[in-house]
Design a protein around this motif. Structure first.
Motif: not given
Length: 299
Positions: A5, A30-31, A33-35, A37-38
């Motif tokens: 991350q 998308p993957a 962006s998700k990381q 966001a997390l």
């Protein structure tokens, strides 16, 4: 938070684009962006501000980027130290020393002492600024820290031992008005320009210098603050003022002269180490300035 991350965050920060970072990282947008966001969810504040043409760091994001880069540097240093320790046939003793212009009055004797007292050790010298040395000692990246007493705040967590006591001096250019005088007195520097390391870079040196001048009755006209001692000396060589350093500095640079201060205005060089390191405490117990260790040929 995973190292993966961290790499994702730094890549987005560098590219200022999630799309560009995703391409560089060979993962889908998308993957990524998700990381991100997390990560923002874990930190608790937005790290990026989304814009039409990409993203920019928020103030929290800029601080986060700075801190993460420092952490990665420490991890890299830890890897190198581990590799050195693994390859070394001898135990390593990491010694940090302030990056001064003159350390020959104590470093050779210090290393000679350990060579005779603990031949099983391999000493590794790390040149550091005062702030870097304090941080490295606190984080156990070095085992011993050699510093000036006014750049160290006594703590119950650490042992201290005097390495050498130096005489201070007013240092100035041989081509300056002071350097051309047959005999120079402390009063001649009244109203002169003081050049010293800045309060921000080295508050210990700065305030110690001011206290010594006050003790001599010298009130500078102007104070020029420099980033480090080497810059201070460059100013002096251009005949721009005077400073307060060890008397030996003028012997290193022939275009500089000195006026030696009274003994009570000298400064000590200290060795500092954490009390939990019993082996370092044992080695330092027998160290005395001016008395190099001799090999024991008995038996």
């Amino acid at each position: 938070m995973r190292l993966e991350q961290i790499a994702y965050f730094l890549q987005v920060a560098e590219k200022r684009s999630i799309t560009g970072a995703a391409k560089a990282l060979y993962i889908s947008q998308p993957a990524l962006s998700k990381q991100i966001a997390l990560l923002e969810q874990e930190v608790g504040v937005p790290l990026f501000e989304r814009q039409a043409r990409g993203v920019i760091l928020t103030s929290a994001g800029r601080q986060f980027e700075k801190d993460l880069k420092n952490i990665l540097k420490e991890l890299e240093a830890a890897k190198k130290n581990a590799a050195l320790a693994g390859k070394a046939k001898k135990q390593l003793l990491n010694v940090g020393c302030f990056d001064g212009v003159y350390t020959d009055d104590f470093l050779p004797q210090f290393f000679e002492y350990f060579h005779h007292t603990a031949p099983e050790l391999k000493l590794v010298l790390h040149r550091m600024s005062f702030s870097e040395g304090r941080e490295a000692l606190g984080k156990n990246r070095i085992d011993l820290w050699l510093t000036l007493e006014h750049e160290w705040e006594t703590s119950a967590e650490f042992y201290e031992k005097e390495i050498i006591r130096r005489r201070g001096a007013l240092i100035f250019s041989a081509r300056s008005s002071w350097g051309k005088q047959k005999q120079v007195e402390f009063s001649d520097f009244q109203g002169g320009t003081l050049v010293t390391v800045s309060r921000e870079k080295s508050p210990g040196i700065y305030y110690s210098t001011i206290r010594k001048l006050h003790a001599l009755g010298i009130l500078p006209g102007d104070i020029e603050e420099a980033d480090n001692i080497f810059t201070v000396l460059s100013y002096l060589k251009l005949m721009n003022g005077f400073t307060v350093l060890s008397e030996a500095v003028a012997g290193v640079f022939t275009d500089l002269k000195n006026l030696v201060l009274p003994d009570y205005l000298g400064v000590r060089v200290l060795a500092v180490w954490n009390r939990i390191h019993a082996d370092v405490t044992g080695w330092m117990a027998g160290y005395y300035p001016g008395e190099p260790a001799q090999k024991d040929n008995a038996g």
